[in-house]
Scaffold this active site. Structure first.
Site, PDB file in Angstrom:
ATOM      1  N   PHE A  52      65.735  20.761 -10.268  1.00  9.79           N
ATOM      2  CA  PHE A  52      65.974  19.516 -11.004  1.00  9.79           C
ATOM      3  C   PHE A  52      67.463  19.408 -11.280  1.00  9.79           C
ATOM      4  CE2 PHE A  52      66.448  16.606 -14.486  1.00  9.79           C
ATOM      5  CZ  PHE A  52      65.574  15.590 -14.156  1.00  9.79           C
ATOM      6  N   ASP A 108      74.084  25.006 -11.065  1.00  9.89           N
ATOM      7  CA  ASP A 108      73.751  24.048 -12.112  1.00  9.89           C
ATOM      8  C   ASP A 108      73.290  24.851 -13.333  1.00  9.89           C
ATOM      9  OD1 ASP A 108      72.467  22.335 -13.853  1.00  9.89           O
ATOM     10  OD2 ASP A 108      71.487  21.146 -12.292  1.00  9.89           O
ATOM     11  N   LYS A 167      73.745  19.715 -21.675  1.00  7.41           N
ATOM     12  CA  LYS A 167      72.777  20.074 -22.721  1.00  7.41           C
ATOM     13  C   LYS A 167      73.347  20.777 -23.962  1.00  7.41           C
ATOM     14  CE  LYS A 167      68.550  19.947 -19.959  1.00  7.41           C
ATOM     15  NZ  LYS A 167      67.722  18.988 -20.674  1.00  7.41           N
TER      16      LYS A 167
END
Ligand SMILES: Cc1ncc(COP(=O)(O)O)c(C=O)c1O
Length: 394
Positions: A123, A210, A239
């Site tokens: 993702f 990532d 995040k």
């Protein structure tokens, strides 16, 4: 727009790992806004930094120097072994920057159609390029035509990567999560990242990680690749970087750090004084509290307790639980069947959890939990799984 299936709850206040809804009911947060509020809610250091900065200067533009962005870049590059930083506002944008960087890196080498290798079940975001990079057909469906220039490979499969390397001359980079989050908390073999590094070195590809979900101490190190001895060329963050204030970053070293030239990439809001002041307060707090080590300790405690209660017994639940896995405070409990309803049941019990990849209960609690709060999360999850097993007739 109706882009979300929302749970029937609205929170109005938070403190540490606790949230209160509009009726005054209290919840223990084992999700942290999906790996965002690593320091818990309303952290005083972040709140204070934001208030002070808001009274002074919120935004100017990247047309001008931004002192706090410079400081944040220096601190993040020092922590990560990178050299330069580009700041944006989200994980998807951080990955977009990495994708553009890799393409430019390829064109600079004379590669006409630079291609990026990405993994199944990954993702990377919802913009068109990051959606294409994402290894989930369901998420992509309806948004075709997707972007060209990506090749997909099985995660944790070095042979598959080597096969691509032998058969394609257009590859310029690999983009991977060091632990897959949305894909089901998939932890690769210990030697996987080193193997990827070796392939990248052999073929002159950029190794891009990532770390949007895994970064900022969550897995027990500042960045998940620091569990290994390799260093990637590019990492992306978002995040947990500013504990809930929107920010993203693409960090790079070596040739990748010098690929973008003025005019190649930009953003209006990225790295503005307000977001950077929050991120600096986050870095101070993680550092002074030694929180990556605490995440490792809490994660070991929680997974041991989960295994103890869910795996070895002869009870019915044993058959239901396929695996308990994770790194630090990124924990997945994989059941043998879809279990999305557990999210609502946990909510009723005053606990926030998530189910991803249909059958994996995902815990991403804040790094500031007490031992007792960590145990409380585990005990409630165990009760829910046992009750689920009973109703499933296992
Ligand atoms: C690994 C990873 N990359 C990228 C993203 C996208 O981040 P954002 O939602 O901030 O665009 C996410 C979000 O869940 C993620 O987990």
């Amino acid at each position: 727009m109706s882009t979300y299936t929302r749970l029937p709850v609205t929170f109005e206040r938070g403190e540490g790992p606790w949230l209160w809804d509009t009726t005054g009911k209290k919840y223990l947060d084992a999700l942290s806004g999906v790996a965002v509020c690593g320091l818990g809610h309303a952290h005083p250091a972040v709140a204070e930094a934001l208030c002070q900065q808001a009274r002074r200067l919120v935004h100017t533009s990247n047309i001008y120097g931004i002192a706090k962005q410079q400081t944040l870049a220096e601190r993040l590059t020092l922590l990560s072994g990178m050299e330069r930083a580009f700041f944006c506002n989200s994980g998807a944008e951080a990955n977009e920057a990495a994708i553009k960087l890799a393409r430019l890196y390829g064109h600079n080498k004379g590669i006409a159609t630079p291609t990026i290798v990405v993994a199944e079940n990954s993702f990377h975001g919802r913009t068109l390029a990051t959606l294409t990079a994402t290894g989930n057909r369901k998420t992509q469906a309806g948004f075709e035509p997707l972007v060209s220039g990506f090749l997909r490979v099985a995660y944790n499969d070095l042979e598959a990567l080597q096969t691509i390397a032998k058969n394609s001359t257009e590859v310029v980079a690999v983009l991977l999560e060091p632990v897959q989050g949305e894909g089901g908390v998939n932890v690769p073999d210990d030697d996987y990242l080193a193997g990827v590094r070796a392939v990248c070195d052999q073929y002159g590809w950029l190794m891009m990680l990532d770390e949007v979900q895994t970064g900022m101490g969550r897995t027990g190190r500042w960045f998940a690749y620091q569990h290994t001895s390799i260093v990637p060329d590019v990492i992306t963050l978002a995040k947990g970087l500013a504990n809930g204030v929107p920010i993203g970053a693409c960090l790079a070293r070596g040739e990748a750090a010098h690929t973008f030239k003025p005019g190649n990439h930009a953003t209006t809001f990225g790295g503005n004084p307000l977001a950077c002041s929050a991120a600096l307060a986050v870095l101070d707090t993680i550092e002074s509290g030694n929180l990556p080590a605490r995440a490792a300790e809490l994660g070991a405690r929680m997974t041991a307790r989960l295994r103890d209660k869910l795996i070895p017994g002869d009870g019915t639940e044993r058959k239901l639980v396929n695996a308990i896995r994770g790194k630090g405070l990124m924990i997945g409990i994989e059941l043998d069947r879809p279990c999305g309803e557990l999210v609502g049941q946990a909510l009723q019990q005053g606990l926030l959890i998530n189910v991803t990849a249909e059958r994996v209960i995902r815990l991403l609690p804040p790094l500031i939990l007490s031992d007792q709060q960590a145990d409380q999360i585990v005990d409630t999850v165990v009760e829910l799984v046992i009750a689920f097993a009973r109703t499933a007739g296992v």
